[in-house]
Design an enzyme around this catalytic site. Structure first.
Site, PDB file in Angstrom:
ATOM      1  N   HIS A   1       0.947  -1.313  -0.057  1.00 55.18           N
ATOM      2  CA  HIS A   1      -0.650   0.238  -0.098  1.00 55.18           C
ATOM      3  C   HIS A   1       0.632   1.055  -0.125  1.00 55.18           C
ATOM      4  O   HIS A   1       0.412   2.498  -0.587  1.00 55.18           O
ATOM      5  CB  HIS A   1      -1.363  -0.181   1.351  1.00 55.18           C
ATOM      6  CG  HIS A   1      -2.402  -0.871   1.108  1.00 55.18           C
ATOM      7  ND1 HIS A   1      -2.257  -1.832   1.427  1.00 55.18           N
ATOM      8  CD2 HIS A   1      -3.305  -0.888   1.310  1.00 55.18           C
ATOM      9  CE1 HIS A   1      -3.462  -2.615   0.718  1.00 55.18           C
ATOM     10  NE2 HIS A   1      -3.930  -1.975   1.116  1.00 55.18           N
TER      11      HIS A   1
ATOM     12  N   SER B   1      -0.350  -0.904  -5.615  1.00 51.76           N
ATOM     13  CA  SER B   1       0.188  -2.364  -6.766  1.00 51.76           C
ATOM     14  C   SER B   1       0.464  -1.899  -8.363  1.00 51.76           C
ATOM     15  O   SER B   1       0.049  -0.767  -8.610  1.00 51.76           O
ATOM     16  CB  SER B   1      -1.434  -2.536  -7.405  1.00 51.76           C
ATOM     17  OG  SER B   1      -2.474  -2.685  -6.119  1.00 51.76           O
TER      18      SER B   1
ATOM     19  N   LYS C   1     -14.705  -8.808  -8.285  1.00 55.37           N
ATOM     20  CA  LYS C   1     -13.697  -9.960  -9.403  1.00 55.37           C
ATOM     21  C   LYS C   1     -13.134 -10.493  -8.591  1.00 55.37           C
ATOM     22  O   LYS C   1     -12.953 -11.732  -9.712  1.00 55.37           O
ATOM     23  CB  LYS C   1     -12.515  -8.583 -10.079  1.00 55.37           C
ATOM     24  CG  LYS C   1     -11.373  -9.053 -10.949  1.00 55.37           C
ATOM     25  CD  LYS C   1     -10.468  -7.549 -11.239  1.00 55.37           C
ATOM     26  CE  LYS C   1      -9.780  -8.621 -12.594  1.00 55.37           C
ATOM     27  NZ  LYS C   1      -8.250  -9.394 -11.634  1.00 55.37           N
ATOM     28  N   ASP C   2     -12.147 -10.387  -7.688  1.00 54.20           N
ATOM     29  CA  ASP C   2     -12.059 -11.420  -6.425  1.00 54.20           C
ATOM     30  C   ASP C   2     -12.730 -12.661  -5.998  1.00 54.20           C
ATOM     31  O   ASP C   2     -12.256 -13.299  -6.022  1.00 54.20           O
ATOM     32  CB  ASP C   2     -10.723 -10.935  -4.997  1.00 54.20           C
ATOM     33  CG  ASP C   2      -9.868  -9.912  -5.573  1.00 54.20           C
ATOM     34  OD1 ASP C   2      -9.077 -10.317  -6.566  1.00 54.20           O
ATOM     35  OD2 ASP C   2      -9.548  -9.380  -5.106  1.00 54.20           O
TER      36      ASP C   2
ATOM     37  N   GLU D   1       7.372 -33.667  -1.717  1.00 57.33           N
ATOM     38  CA  GLU D   1       6.177 -33.520  -2.372  1.00 57.33           C
ATOM     39  C   GLU D   1       6.691 -32.803  -3.385  1.00 57.33           C
ATOM     40  O   GLU D   1       7.089 -31.909  -4.127  1.00 57.33           O
ATOM     41  CB  GLU D   1       5.173 -32.226  -1.375  1.00 57.33           C
ATOM     42  CG  GLU D   1       4.628 -32.767  -0.576  1.00 57.33           C
ATOM     43  CD  GLU D   1       3.459 -33.194  -0.701  1.00 57.33           C
ATOM     44  OE1 GLU D   1       3.874 -34.503  -1.095  1.00 57.33           O
ATOM     45  OE2 GLU D   1       2.420 -33.501  -0.232  1.00 57.33           O
TER      46      GLU D   1
END
Length: 422
Positions: free
Chosen positions: A219, A223, A247-248, A291
């Site tokens: 912040h 972004s 959107k998320d 893994e």
């Protein structure tokens, strides 16, 4: 983390907000008080998806701990008890086990997106560093969690990986002392399991703390965006809520469907069959593998004939991401305007996937059957050289020498120009 003009309407909420402005902080961080570039695409969804998966892992982990016993004589049976006797225990275990893989998937995509669009470049270096710290903590947490079921692959994976730290024998007895500290004894046994259980439970909460710093660091400069330019002009930014929350939410709903397919229809596809056999120190599996999300680094480890140099190369393959902001000398962030950078980025991605594939093979396995045949070890060495060559040779040279495309002067210009062309 941003200014907030949040004014509660409820008197009780206002009384609380005047004394602890928590809602104002949330409003300025992820609400209408935070403005984001207006051209963010769905590749920017994976940060919020990673946060969602962290919450899922913590909640399911807390529930599983209520029924798990960290003791070598009872751990394997405790997992079977969870699967068979605990109400919806099978669901919690499958969500947690597959959630680890989903967590790494979204984080890998998040990192690769940052590499492609130059999110590591100034002024977001600290944001990049904190993201890498989160990734390192995830790797440690995932490894320790893999040990807890106390199956064959859990035991032997812990044995192999912890023995790597014995290579740091710079002084006489130093490597052995490190191993004894990790094991809590002279071999992988009950003290080891208890230490790993304790740390596996603790580290996710450490990750939460670093995530808060990560969001804070985001912040400050704001972004990044697909164009890689600063959003400063009028109309370049829009409120995060409701535009990006919607959107998320859409991306999250799609992701949950994919996640549910793995949990309900193929929950064991990413597990190793040997880990459904109780750990036996007297029986070594034919092929010990970690893994899937560790496999590229495992291949790099195996590619180096010297144990100490192999361990150093494995750690260096991760830590090298920390110096990427200085290796890349281009003034343009996004690979969208850097064709040569984009080309080599996709080659790097294919090579990383190939390294992961080689990690599932024995060094003597023949991968290419042309001529006399090429084994996995030889290919692993070639892929490892390209991996380091990408960071140390290709990125520094290409970023400083390539011819770039024209960059728009503002986000609005690019967005409106694309609409007119459409």
């Amino acid at each position: 983390m941003g200014s907030s003009n949040y004014e509660p309407q409820n008197k009780a909420v206002k009384w609380f907000e005047d004394r602890l402005p928590l809602l104002g902080l949330i409003h300025s961080s992820v609400g209408a008080g935070y403005n984001a570039p207006r051209n963010l695409n769905y590749w920017w969804n994976f940060g919020s998806l990673a946060g969602f998966m962290l919450v899922v892992q913590i909640i399911t982990g807390i529930i599983l701990v209520m029924h798990y016993t960290p003791h070598v004589d009872m751990a394997f049976r405790a997992v079977e008890h969870i699967m068979r006797d605990v109400n919806y225990g099978w669901l919690m275990r499958y969500v947690h086990a597959n959630g680890a893989s989903m967590f790494f998937v979204v984080v890998y995509i998040h990192i690769l997106r940052g590499m492609y669009f130059g999110s590591y470049k100034s002024p977001r270096e600290v944001l990049w560093f904190l993201g890498l710290v989160i990734y390192l903590l995830m790797m440690a947490t995932g490894f320790m969690g893999y040990v807890l079921p106390w199956g064959q692959m859990s035991f032997w994976g812990a044995t192999v990986i912890t023995n790597l730290f014995g290579a740091f024998d710079f002084f006489e007895g130093m490597g052995e002392s490190i191993l004894h500290l990790l094991w809590g004894g002279f071999s992988v046994d009950n003290p080891t399991l208890q230490r790993f259980f304790s740390l596996h439970y603790l580290l996710p909460f450490v990750i939460v703390g670093v995530v808060i710093l990560h969001i804070w660091a985001l912040h400050i400069p704001g972004s990044n965006n697909p164009l890689g330019i600063d959003a400063k002009g009028p109309g370049d930014k829009i409120p995060f809520h409701p535009y990006y929350t919607a959107k998320d939410a859409f991306g999250l709903s799609f992701f949950i469907v994919i996640f549910a397919i793995f949990v309900f229809y193929m929950p064991n596809i990413m597990g190793h069959p040997d880990n459904y056999i109780e750990a036996n120190p007297m029986v070594t599996p034919a092929h010990i593998v970690p893994e899937w999300y560790y496999l590229p680094f495992y291949t790099i480890l195996k590619a180096v004939p010297n144990k100490l140099l192999g361990v150093i190369a494995m750690f260096a393959s991760i830590l090298i991401f920390f110096i990427l902001p200085w290796l890349d000398g281009s003034k343009i962030r996004s690979a969208k305007f850097r064709p040569a950078t984009a080309f080599f980025f996709w080659l790097f991605l294919v090579n990383a996937i190939f390294l992961g594939y080689l990690g599932t093979k024995l060094p003597s396995d023949i991968i290419i059957h042309l001529g006399g045949g090429v084994d996995a070890l030889t290919l692993g060495r070639i892929a490892s050289v390209f991996y380091f060559g990408y960071f140390l040779v290709i990125v520094p040279l290409v970023s400083r020498l390539e011819a770039t495309k024209p960059v728009p002067t503002s986000i609005v210009q690019s967005v409106l120009g694309a609409k007119k062309e459409g």
